[in-house]
Design an enzyme around this catalytic site. Structure first.
Site, PDB file in Angstrom:
ATOM      1  N   HIS A 202     -12.886   6.227  -3.707  1.00  0.00           N
ATOM      2  CA  HIS A 202     -12.390   7.544  -3.332  1.00  0.00           C
ATOM      3  C   HIS A 202     -13.143   8.641  -4.077  1.00  0.00           C
ATOM      4  CE1 HIS A 202      -8.227   6.178  -1.587  1.00  0.00           C
ATOM      5  NE2 HIS A 202      -9.260   5.845  -0.831  1.00  0.00           N
TER       6      HIS A 202
ATOM      7  N   ASP B  56     -11.234   8.774  11.744  1.00  0.00           N
ATOM      8  CA  ASP B  56     -11.630   8.260  10.433  1.00  0.00           C
ATOM      9  C   ASP B  56     -12.854   7.364  10.625  1.00  0.00           C
ATOM     10  OD1 ASP B  56     -11.784   7.360   7.844  1.00  0.00           O
ATOM     11  OD2 ASP B  56      -9.837   6.352   7.828  1.00  0.00           O
TER      12      ASP B  56
ATOM     13  N   HIS C 131     -10.593  -3.329  -1.112  1.00  0.00           N
ATOM     14  CA  HIS C 131      -9.648  -2.648  -0.220  1.00  0.00           C
ATOM     15  C   HIS C 131      -9.381  -3.488   1.022  1.00  0.00           C
ATOM     16  CE1 HIS C 131     -12.916  -1.553   2.561  1.00  0.00           C
ATOM     17  NE2 HIS C 131     -13.618  -1.143   1.508  1.00  0.00           N
TER      18      HIS C 131
ATOM     19  N   GLU D 204     -17.060   1.883   9.198  1.00  0.00           N
ATOM     20  CA  GLU D 204     -15.679   2.021   9.683  1.00  0.00           C
ATOM     21  C   GLU D 204     -15.653   2.652  11.068  1.00  0.00           C
ATOM     22  OE1 GLU D 204     -11.473   4.098   8.215  1.00  0.00           O
ATOM     23  OE2 GLU D 204     -13.389   4.782   7.394  1.00  0.00           O
TER      24      GLU D 204
ATOM     25  N   GLU E 203     -12.810  -1.517   8.685  1.00  0.00           N
ATOM     26  CA  GLU E 203     -13.712  -0.935   7.690  1.00  0.00           C
ATOM     27  C   GLU E 203     -14.055  -1.900   6.562  1.00  0.00           C
ATOM     28  OE1 GLU E 203     -11.689   2.118   5.247  1.00  0.00           O
ATOM     29  OE2 GLU E 203     -10.032   1.947   6.660  1.00  0.00           O
TER      30      GLU E 203
ATOM     31  N   TYR F  30     -19.540  -3.685  -2.224  1.00  0.00           N
ATOM     32  CA  TYR F  30     -19.858  -2.703  -3.259  1.00  0.00           C
ATOM     33  C   TYR F  30     -20.384  -3.434  -4.489  1.00  0.00           C
ATOM     34  CZ  TYR F  30     -16.573  -0.386  -0.149  1.00  0.00           C
ATOM     35  OH  TYR F  30     -15.925   0.089   0.972  1.00  0.00           O
TER      36      TYR F  30
ATOM     37  N   HIS G 263      -6.107   0.171   8.387  1.00  0.00           N
ATOM     38  CA  HIS G 263      -4.832   0.876   8.314  1.00  0.00           C
ATOM     39  C   HIS G 263      -4.566   1.484   9.677  1.00  0.00           C
ATOM     40  CE1 HIS G 263      -7.043   4.726   8.068  1.00  0.00           C
ATOM     41  NE2 HIS G 263      -7.822   4.146   7.174  1.00  0.00           N
TER      42      HIS G 263
ATOM     43  N   ARG H 224     -20.125   0.681   3.413  1.00  0.00           N
ATOM     44  CA  ARG H 224     -18.921   0.516   4.220  1.00  0.00           C
ATOM     45  C   ARG H 224     -19.234   1.020   5.629  1.00  0.00           C
ATOM     46  NH1 ARG H 224     -15.622   2.774   1.177  1.00  0.00           N
ATOM     47  NH2 ARG H 224     -15.233   4.857   2.040  1.00  0.00           N
TER      48      ARG H 224
ATOM     49  N   ASP I  19       1.222  33.535  -4.408  1.00  0.00           N
ATOM     50  CA  ASP I  19       0.975  34.266  -3.162  1.00  0.00           C
ATOM     51  C   ASP I  19      -0.260  33.789  -2.406  1.00  0.00           C
ATOM     52  OD1 ASP I  19       3.198  35.875  -3.575  1.00  0.00           O
ATOM     53  OD2 ASP I  19       2.066  37.407  -4.652  1.00  0.00           O
TER      54      ASP I  19
ATOM     55  N   ASP J 214     -17.531   8.989   4.349  1.00  0.00           N
ATOM     56  CA  ASP J 214     -16.232   8.650   4.956  1.00  0.00           C
ATOM     57  C   ASP J 214     -15.565   9.974   5.296  1.00  0.00           C
ATOM     58  OD1 ASP J 214     -13.602   7.937   5.538  1.00  0.00           O
ATOM     59  OD2 ASP J 214     -13.520   6.373   4.023  1.00  0.00           O
TER      60      ASP J 214
ATOM     61  N   HIS K 128      -3.849   7.717   6.939  1.00  0.00           N
ATOM     62  CA  HIS K 128      -3.128   6.479   6.653  1.00  0.00           C
ATOM     63  C   HIS K 128      -1.755   6.635   7.290  1.00  0.00           C
ATOM     64  CE1 HIS K 128      -5.792   4.454   3.516  1.00  0.00           C
ATOM     65  NE2 HIS K 128      -6.450   5.522   3.926  1.00  0.00           N
TER      66      HIS K 128
END
Length: 512
Positions: A322, A350, A428, A483, A459, A463, A432, A481, A117, A339, A439
């Site tokens: 991630h 993004d 990576h 982006e 992006e 690393y 995208h 990074r 619920d 990010d 994505h």
């Protein structure tokens, strides 16, 4: 919880009750009625008081701060949804035969629950939303081609849940067949309970059925469609079913002016939230606090929600691509990689930025940051028609390899071996597609040539894990990074997220 009682209106039946208002069937607000009450109203005037009806989603009547007349969803008119449906029917006829009769079936998302619920906030299936604009669950859109007419001509039927006072008490208003018809401008609406009976007419072999039954969006409705249509067709005529998602995604790749305007707004909101988060940063701030700051600023500026669980990764945690735990403290001297993006009326942003939590880059941090920024600028300039994302990715890997050598992170590697090393430091892709999802249009190949109207991300990242013994010690534990979101045009690329601070001096000045 429900505020509809505060939107009472009066239907004026007598023509002379308010002589300055023309017409005998006019809806006015209660505030307007009170203004005129003492001057014009008598106890004998025939007035019916009722509550303005809410549908299952905002309309220009109930949410004038969000919607304009004629819009099905914020910023997008009924006519644009009709055009999308027509373009889809034209595409499948051109692909599969103009002489065939075609029926397209697209299903909405179901309600999903985090506990008994306790539903998750509902988010509509993007293909269904793109073609109908209807935001309620447990619904089906059916498009039938019209014989001997233009390729785009079709009949659109929307099957929706019936109004149910008991369920609406708990879940909120439903549009019902009448509300959905008025809102969306489809040709007809039916009750979703009549789905099986309605689909029987398409069992014969002269119909080509388009439906994604191998990737069911709504398992219950998919089973019903299989039972009432697909299985009987297979038994009677051995007719096959064609997948439709790729055709819809192909349309979604190229954005209309209305969609671009929504995406620009999402980008502006997100960019400002990033700037606010940078100003808010200080040594000892938690990742959760930065996430909360971003969420708060986006919503305060009009966003619906964050478009995805954000990455807020301090220090070495930025090397987990991630990382969404966001439960650590960011220490003095560390960088934080964020990010994040908002969703604004069905379209998303993004952005990734990396900044020093203390307000100033150390020399190794600055060197690595400016290397990534230089790579990004080169790749941004390549976002032009007839170039593919895979080509830009190859350029990125070559540039990363060269920068790694320049910084002394990699030595004695050339050619293919250097490219493979670059892949290790940036595992990576460069980009995208972006749109209704983060994505977006996942079935569309990144080897396809870019076209004006597409929106993509750029992006690059480098690393270097803290236990990377092959890297110089001063670079270990740094993940960077950068982006941005880019609109492809006939000429130069248009960076939708251009107002988000990106240069070293911009970030440091902002954080003083």
């Amino acid at each position: 919880m429900f505020s509809s009682l505060s939107f009472k209106v009066l239907r004026i039946v007598g023509k002379n009750s308010f002589p300055h208002i023309q017409g005998s069937n006019i809806l006015i607000t209660l505030g307007h009625f009170r203004t005129c009450f003492s001057k014009n109203f008598s106890s004998s005037s025939p007035v019916c008081v009722r509550t303005l009806r809410y549908l299952g989603q905002p309309t220009s009547q109930t949410h004038p701060h969000l919607m304009q007349p004629g819009e099905v969803t914020t910023g997008i008119q009924r006519e644009e949804f009709r055009q999308r449906r027509g373009q889809l029917m034209s595409a499948i006829k051109e692909h599969h035969g103009k002489q065939s009769r075609h029926v397209v079936i697209v299903v909405s998302s179901p309600v999903k629950y985090m506990a008994v619920d306790v539903p998750y906030p509902f988010r509509q299936d993007p293909n269904f939303l793109y073609l109908s604009g209807f935001k309620e669950p447990n619904s089906v859109l059916v498009l039938e081609s019209c014989p001997e007419t233009s390729l785009s001509n079709h009949k659109a039927t929307l099957l929706v849940p019936e109004r149910n006072p008991d369920r609406e008490l708990w879940d909120g208003p439903r549009s019902g067949t009448d509300g959905a018809l008025q809102l969306t401008g489809v040709d007809q609406t039916l009750k979703i309970d009549d789905l099986g009976k309605f689909l029987v007419q398409f069992r014969t072999a002269d119909w080509t059925v388009w439906f994604d039954h191998f990737k069911p969006v709504h398992r219950h409705l998919c089973e019903q469609i299989k039972t009432s249509l697909l299985q009987p067709r297979t038994l009677q005529s051995k007719a096959t079913t064609q997948p439709i998602s790729r055709f819809v995604q192909q349309l979604r790749l190229v954005k209309s002016y209305s969609e671009i305007a929504l995406m620009q707004k999402a980008a502006d909101i997100t960019a400002q939230a990033f700037a606010d988060a940078m100003r808010f940063s200080f040594p000892g701030v938690s990742e959760a606090q930065l996430q909360g700051k971003l969420d708060y600023e986006c919503r305060m500026d009009g966003a619906d929600m964050l478009a995805y669980p954000p990455v807020v990764a301090g220090g070495n945690r930025a090397n987990t691509l991630h990382y969404i735990s966001n439960n650590q403290v960011i220490n003095s001297g560390e960088l934080v990689l964020v990010d994040a993006g908002c969703e604004y009326h069905g379209y998303v942003c993004d952005i990734t930025r990396t900044w020093p939590i203390s307000g100033k880059f150390t020399e190794p941090q600055r060197q690595l940051y400016e290397a990534v920024l230089s790579i990004q600028k080169t790749c941004l300039n390549l976002c032009r028609p007839e170039i593919s994302l895979d080509h830009i990715y190859t350029v990125m890997l070559n540039l990363i390899g060269l920068k790694l050598k320049d910084l002394g992170i990699v030595r004695d590697k050339e050619g293919y071996e250097l490219t493979q090393t670059a892949r290790r430091y940036c595992p990576h892709h460069i980009s995208h597609y972006l749109g209704m999802d983060v994505h977006d249009t996942p079935d569309m190949s990144r080897s396809s040539q870019l076209q004006p109207g597409m929106v993509v991300t750029v992006e690059p990242g480098i690393y270097i894990k803290e236990d990377d013994q092959s890297a110089p010690p001063e670079f270990r534990g740094i993940g960077i990074r950068i982006e941005d979101d880019v609109l492809i045009t006939e000429g130069d690329p248009q960076i939708l997220t251009r107002i988000c601070p990106r240069e070293v001096h911009e970030i440091e000045q902002l954080m003083v």
